[in-house]
Write a protein that holds these residues in place. Structure first.
Motif, PDB file in Angstrom:
ATOM      1  N   LEU A  62      35.620  36.045  57.965  1.00 10.32           N
ATOM      2  CA  LEU A  62      36.194  37.341  57.760  1.00 10.32           C
ATOM      3  C   LEU A  62      37.073  37.624  58.832  1.00 10.32           C
ATOM      4  CD1 LEU A  62      32.915  37.688  57.014  1.00 10.32           C
ATOM      5  CD2 LEU A  62      32.886  39.887  57.912  1.00 10.32           C
ATOM      6  N   ASP A 318      37.716  35.111  53.703  1.00 10.36           N
ATOM      7  CA  ASP A 318      36.969  35.774  52.458  1.00 10.36           C
ATOM      8  C   ASP A 318      37.078  37.446  52.341  1.00 10.36           C
ATOM      9  OD1 ASP A 318      36.289  33.116  51.473  1.00 10.36           O
ATOM     10  OD2 ASP A 318      34.875  33.407  53.015  1.00 10.36           O
ATOM     11  N   CYS A 319      37.291  37.990  53.530  1.00 10.88           N
ATOM     12  CA  CYS A 319      37.102  39.518  53.438  1.00 10.88           C
ATOM     13  C   CYS A 319      38.120  39.768  54.643  1.00 10.88           C
ATOM     14  CB  CYS A 319      35.540  39.773  53.792  1.00 10.88           C
ATOM     15  SG  CYS A 319      35.354  41.640  53.792  1.00 10.88           S
ATOM     16  N   CYS A 349      40.914  39.611  48.046  1.00  5.57           N
ATOM     17  CA  CYS A 349      39.532  39.461  48.359  1.00  5.57           C
ATOM     18  C   CYS A 349      39.188  41.051  48.827  1.00  5.57           C
ATOM     19  CB  CYS A 349      39.646  38.705  49.857  1.00  5.57           C
ATOM     20  SG  CYS A 349      40.634  39.471  50.993  1.00  5.57           S
ATOM     21  N   PRO A 350      37.764  41.286  49.215  1.00  2.00           N
ATOM     22  CA  PRO A 350      37.414  42.539  49.580  1.00  2.00           C
ATOM     23  C   PRO A 350      38.144  42.818  50.690  1.00  2.00           C
ATOM     24  CG  PRO A 350      35.554  41.083  49.211  1.00  2.00           C
ATOM     25  CD  PRO A 350      36.674  40.224  49.206  1.00  2.00           C
ATOM     26  N   LYS A 351      38.659  44.124  50.631  1.00  4.87           N
ATOM     27  CA  LYS A 351      39.560  44.600  51.858  1.00  4.87           C
ATOM     28  C   LYS A 351      38.790  46.254  52.230  1.00  4.87           C
ATOM     29  CE  LYS A 351      43.698  42.890  49.556  1.00  4.87           C
ATOM     30  NZ  LYS A 351      44.751  43.008  48.881  1.00  4.87           N
ATOM     31  N   LEU A 452      30.085  41.049  49.839  1.00  3.28           N
ATOM     32  CA  LEU A 452      30.498  39.570  49.926  1.00  3.28           C
ATOM     33  C   LEU A 452      29.832  38.773  48.776  1.00  3.28           C
ATOM     34  CD1 LEU A 452      30.827  38.958  53.800  1.00  3.28           C
ATOM     35  CD2 LEU A 452      32.732  39.080  52.075  1.00  3.28           C
ATOM     36  N   HIS A 455      31.118  39.717  45.483  1.00  6.32           N
ATOM     37  CA  HIS A 455      32.478  39.217  45.180  1.00  6.32           C
ATOM     38  C   HIS A 455      32.488  37.703  44.951  1.00  6.32           C
ATOM     39  CE1 HIS A 455      36.713  38.768  45.725  1.00  6.32           C
ATOM     40  NE2 HIS A 455      36.548  37.745  46.594  1.00  6.32           N
TER      41      HIS A 455
END
Length: 468
Positions: A62, A318-319, A349-351, A452, A455
């Motif tokens: 992260l 990853d995030c 990626c996740p934001k 996560l 995702h």
């Protein structure tokens, strides 16, 4: 008493030998005989080298944009899902004892960095707890009492040293003494120790000695035994003073982070975070930017370079998380730099935006979509040089919002949808008597872990479907 601090009671030869052990032996690196300048460069490089993701890791990685206070409350809980976290912090804080250090010694503000390092520090042994207690200690508010206790600590006579072994004791004392020596070398400046942080003083001594903020962070990380895969990164790697400014919608310019967020009129008292403790701004904030700290034209805008280690991390994690806290003085100072928006917008990626639970001086009257707009404008550098601005949409920077249950910020779902943001997750909250509604730390980390996990499953399925 002050003169005795410079005497032979602390051996820098011993201290630097042990410091080399902390920095090299623990990492199985054979030290070579080098100059001080060469050691500083190597330490800085080592700090950067350990920032790259390793695909063999099972823990997610992260990157968190935050300030030095609000996200601290969930750092311990975050360790339960991953220690592979890059904490990106601003270096423009100019309040409290940090302001006094910057006033007398110059250089970047280290208060937020020190605060996060302490939260990440080891607590598994009695000595680790003793070191954490020492570096987290603050001196009394009364100036004379603070000065007296400070001398007692540097002389090694204070009870805070109980439980700290000789190698660590002499290392920490040496850099505290070096800090004191630097103050004494400036006879025209009278340093006020009121409410001073011992961790800040240690940090400042190491930074001045090595002439490197990266080296000081690396040393502090080793002394406090922060996990090697956790990184505390200044968004700007500099040895110079940085000043934050803001422009309001009515054209007013305010100079200094503390004046924007929690004006104290020069007081050394602890910053009051309560909403009722500060007056409202005359107009909403339009943008934040960096201002010159030197010369006669102090309103001149400057454009510092983003820390390359931060850019490296953004490319691989990853995030990406925009933490709760002071939106314009804790989060946006890290977003307005060249290169940050470019990389974030390119990632799939996740934001995640962690929405505040309560209004503050900077966000009075804001809805959730206003937070999104402010972050988008900062990353696009919308109000700066047109040739350096971006035109990216909000959904290229934020694709998920986590909201504390019963929070005060209006959740305007339709406006969020018009911005391209549809994933809104409500998380259990608790009520803090000082700042109001905040995330329940355990529930927040569980929500992040769940996001996560989803995702990762999607990322695995997509390549398989493409092969079919």
């Amino acid at each position: 008493m002050a003169d005795s601090l410079l005497g032979p009671s602390i051996s820098f030869t011993f201290t630097l030998t042990f410091t080399r052990h902390l920095l090299f032996e623990k990492r199985k690196i054979r030290p070579r005989r080098r100059s001080r300048k060469s050691i500083t460069k190597s330490m800085s490089a080592a700090t950067h080298c350990r920032c790259f993701s390793n695909p063999t890791h099972t823990q997610p990685s992260l990157l968190v944009f935050s300030g030095g206070t609000a996200f601290n409350g969930v750092v311990e809980e975050l360790k339960n899902i991953t220690t592979r976290v890059a904490h990106v912090l601003p270096v423009s804080d100019d309040g409290g004892s940090t302001a006094e250090i910057v006033r007398v010694l110059g250089g970047p503000a280290v208060g937020d960095i020190r605060s996060r390092c302490l939260r990440l520090s080891d607590e598994s042994t009695p000595e680790a707890l003793a070191v954490r207690r020492l570096l987290g200690h603050r001196l009394p508010l009364h100036p004379q009492q603070a000065k007296s206790e400070w001398y007692n600590i540097v002389e090694g006579e204070h009870s805070l040293w109980k439980g700290v072994s000789k190698p660590y004791r002499e290392t920490i004392r040496a850099f505290l003494a070096y800090f004191q020596n630097e103050i004494l070398r400036r006879p025209n400046e009278s340093f006020c120790f009121s409410n001073g942080s011992i961790g800040n003083f240690f940090f400042a001594g190491a930074r001045v000695f090595f002439q490197s903020l990266d080296a000081a962070i690396f040393l502090f990380s080793r002394v406090s035994d922060i996990p090697s895969e956790s990184h505390v990164l200044p968004v700007i790697s500099t040895n110079d003073r940085l000043t934050l400014g803001c422009e309001l919608r009515d054209g007013t310019v305010i100079r200094g982070q503390n004046e924007i967020s929690h004006p104290t009129n020069g007081s050394m008292d602890p910053v009051k975070k309560e909403r009722s403790a500060v007056p409202a701004l005359p107009s909403r904030i339009k943008r934040v930017f960096y201002m010159s700290s030197e010369g006669s034209n102090l309103l001149h805008e400057v454009f510092p370079t983003a820390n390359s280690a931060v850019l490296d991390q953004l490319n691989t994690v990853d995030c990406i998380i925009y933490a709760m806290g002071s939106l314009f003085t804790s989060i946006c100072p890290s977003l307005v730099l060249l290169g940050i928006g470019e990389i974030i917008s390119s990632r799939s990626c996740p934001k995640v935006l962690l929405l505040n639970g309560s209004e503050d001086r900077e966000t009075s009257g804001f809805s959730a979509s206003c937070f999104v707009t402010a972050i988008t404008d900062a990353l696009n550098r919308a109000y700066g040089d047109p040739q350096k601005s971006l035109k990216n949409s909000p959904s290229q920077y934020i694709n998920t919002i986590m909201v504390p249950e019963d929070g005060e910020i209006p959740l305007d779902i339709q406006c969020l949808a018009s911005q391209g943001i549809f994933d809104v997750i409500t998380v259990h909250s608790i009520c803090d008597p000082k700042v109001g509604i905040i995330f329940d730390p355990k529930s927040l980390i569980q929500a992040i872990a769940g996001l996560l996990g989803r995702h990762m499953k999607t990322s695995v399925r997509e390549p398989l479907s493409n092969q079919q």
